[in-house]
Design an enzyme around this catalytic site. Structure first.
Site, short mmCIF file in Angstrom:
data_model
loop_
_atom_site.label_atom_id
_atom_site.label_comp_id
_atom_site.label_asym_id
_atom_site.label_seq_id
_atom_site.Cartn_x
_atom_site.Cartn_y
_atom_site.Cartn_z
N HIS A 92 -3.96 1.31 60.78
CA HIS A 92 -3.02 2.33 60.32
C HIS A 92 -1.65 2.07 60.91
O HIS A 92 -1.48 1.15 61.72
CB HIS A 92 -3.54 3.74 60.64
CG HIS A 92 -3.65 4.07 62.10
ND1 HIS A 92 -4.41 3.33 62.98
CD2 HIS A 92 -3.11 5.08 62.84
CE1 HIS A 92 -4.34 3.88 64.19
NE2 HIS A 92 -3.55 4.93 64.13
N HIS A 143 0.44 3.87 62.83
CA HIS A 143 0.95 4.39 64.09
C HIS A 143 1.43 3.20 64.93
O HIS A 143 0.79 2.14 64.93
CB HIS A 143 -0.13 5.18 64.85
CG HIS A 143 -0.25 6.60 64.37
ND1 HIS A 143 -1.42 7.34 64.49
CD2 HIS A 143 0.66 7.42 63.76
CE1 HIS A 143 -1.21 8.55 63.99
NE2 HIS A 143 0.02 8.62 63.53
N ASP A 176 1.33 2.25 67.96
CA ASP A 176 0.47 1.56 68.93
C ASP A 176 -0.53 0.61 68.27
O ASP A 176 -1.31 -0.05 68.95
CB ASP A 176 -0.25 2.57 69.85
CG ASP A 176 -1.11 3.58 69.10
OD1 ASP A 176 -0.73 3.97 67.98
OD2 ASP A 176 -2.16 3.99 69.65
N HIS A 177 -0.48 0.53 66.92
CA HIS A 177 -1.37 -0.39 66.20
C HIS A 177 -0.61 -1.42 65.37
O HIS A 177 -1.20 -2.36 64.85
CB HIS A 177 -2.32 0.38 65.28
CG HIS A 177 -3.22 1.30 66.05
ND1 HIS A 177 -4.54 1.01 66.32
CD2 HIS A 177 -2.96 2.48 66.67
CE1 HIS A 177 -5.06 1.97 67.07
NE2 HIS A 177 -4.11 2.89 67.29
N HIS A 207 -8.10 10.29 60.32
CA HIS A 207 -7.10 10.34 61.38
C HIS A 207 -5.88 11.09 60.82
O HIS A 207 -5.92 11.53 59.68
CB HIS A 207 -6.78 8.89 61.79
CG HIS A 207 -5.94 8.76 63.02
ND1 HIS A 207 -6.16 9.48 64.17
CD2 HIS A 207 -4.89 7.94 63.29
CE1 HIS A 207 -5.26 9.11 65.08
NE2 HIS A 207 -4.48 8.20 64.57
N ASP A 236 -8.07 4.44 64.61
CA ASP A 236 -8.39 5.67 65.34
C ASP A 236 -9.15 6.61 64.40
O ASP A 236 -8.90 6.59 63.21
CB ASP A 236 -7.11 6.38 65.78
CG ASP A 236 -6.23 5.50 66.66
OD1 ASP A 236 -6.63 4.39 67.04
OD2 ASP A 236 -5.10 5.91 66.96
N HIS A 289 -8.91 2.32 73.57
CA HIS A 289 -7.93 3.31 73.11
C HIS A 289 -7.93 4.53 74.03
O HIS A 289 -7.95 5.68 73.60
CB HIS A 289 -8.22 3.71 71.65
CG HIS A 289 -7.04 4.32 70.94
ND1 HIS A 289 -6.82 5.67 70.91
CD2 HIS A 289 -6.00 3.76 70.27
CE1 HIS A 289 -5.72 5.92 70.21
NE2 HIS A 289 -5.20 4.77 69.82
ZN LIG Z 1 -3.75 4.74 68.30
ZN LIG Z 2 -3.29 6.64 65.50
#
Ligand SMILES: [Zn+2]
Ligand SMILES: [Zn+2]
Length: 305
Positions: A64, A66, A68-69, A144, A214, A272
């Site tokens: 996805h 976000h 952090d990915h 998510h 996530d 995570h």
């Molecule tokens: Zn994440």
């Molecule tokens: Zn996320």
């Protein structure tokens, strides 16, 4: 070319890099193929740190959008261009990953020496990606805060090797060996047939890996991850924060264990982690007590399966 089934964790923290834990990314060696799953900020530093031959990576699977990915992706692609990569790179992910990346490329006037294919996947249903004959990849929906996709990788052994003793025993001709390798049985005399499975062996059995990050606790994913050799499932929190996990659409360690047991996954890897956890001692304690095979993942860990 090396042939193995191995995952290396490149980042196990959620949201931001902290306490020596990078944001989400994993390097997957799947048979003879090399994949990257998610690409949080700093992923290319981790690839260098763990001496991953990044030019071998042919496909990148993004769960996805976000940060952090995915925030490590423009940097990694820029470096590929810098080092004059020539082989194509295919990136899978949910919409609007195309718009996200093309906006960045346009704004920075990026030029690439290699073809980049960006494929947007439907995040609402399971999609089978036909990339290689022996590797089945399934993208499936996770729940998510924004459109999110999990991935399952299955190796389907097709190539069979002939047993050495069989060649001697039946004094096989080259032509017969070819036919047996192609899957035929051996007729030694009228009415007497030796089955192909008794003449051949496969070096590797079926292998499978599933990546779920996530996601909130969601039993709907069980059919997609059933019986995997190795399951990565996010564990942002410990069980005392189940309420927070639900609100923020993440999972706890207890929930990841429950899902992995229900899906009969042979082994669970976690990651995570929320930045509220300086160390992972409490995660380790829960894992030790569990009847499920659980490994508390940390950056750099390698798992063969
Ligand atoms: Zn994440
Ligand atoms: Zn996320």
């Amino acid at each position: 070319m090396s042939f193995s089934f191995q995952i290396q964790l490149l980042g196990t923290n959620s949201a931001l890099p902290l306490y020596g834990r990078n944001t989400s990314s994993q390097y997957l060696q799947f048979g003879k193929h090399h994949f990257l799953i998610d690409c949080g900020e700093g992923t290319q530093h981790q690839l260098q740190r763990y001496q991953v031959k990044r030019n071998l990576i042919s496909h990148i699977f993004i769960s996805h959008l976000h940060g952090d990915h995915v925030y490590g992706l423009p940097g990694l692609l820029g470096s590929y261009a810098h080092f004059s990569r020539s082989s194509s790179l295919t990136i899978y992910g949910p919409s609007p990953i195309k718009k996200m990346l093309s906006t960045i490329f346009e704004a920075s006037e990026s030029r690439f020496s290699f073809p980049i294919y960006i494929i947007e996947l439907d995040h609402k249903k399971a999609v089978h990606l036909n990339i290689y004959q022996t590797t089945q990849i399934t993208a499936f929906p996770l729940k998510h805060r924004i459109p999110t996709i999990g991935y399952r990788f299955d190796y389907v052994p097709q190539e069979r090797n002939i047993k050495k003793e069989v060649i001697k025993q039946y004094e096989l001709t080259i032509e017969q060996i070819k036919r047996i390798k192609a899957g035929e049985d051996l007729i030694i005399r009228e009415g007497k047939v030796i089955k192909n499975k008794d003449l051949t062996f496969s070096k590797y059995g079926a292998k499978s890996y599933a990546y779920c990050s996530d996601t909130v606790y969601d039993e709907d994913i069980i059919p997609y991850i059933t019986n995997v050799n190795l399951l990565y499932h996010e564990t942002t929190y410990l069980s005392d924060l189940e309420k927070e996990a639900k609100e923020r659409m993440h999972s706890t360690l207890g929930q990841a264990i429950k899902i992995s047991q229900k899906a009969q996954a042979k082994k669970l890897i976690t990651g995570h982690y929320s930045s509220r956890y300086y160390n992972l001692e409490e995660f380790e304690a829960v894992a030790e007590k569990s009847s499920q095979d659980v490994s508390i993942g940390s950056d750099g860990n390698i798992y063969n399966f």
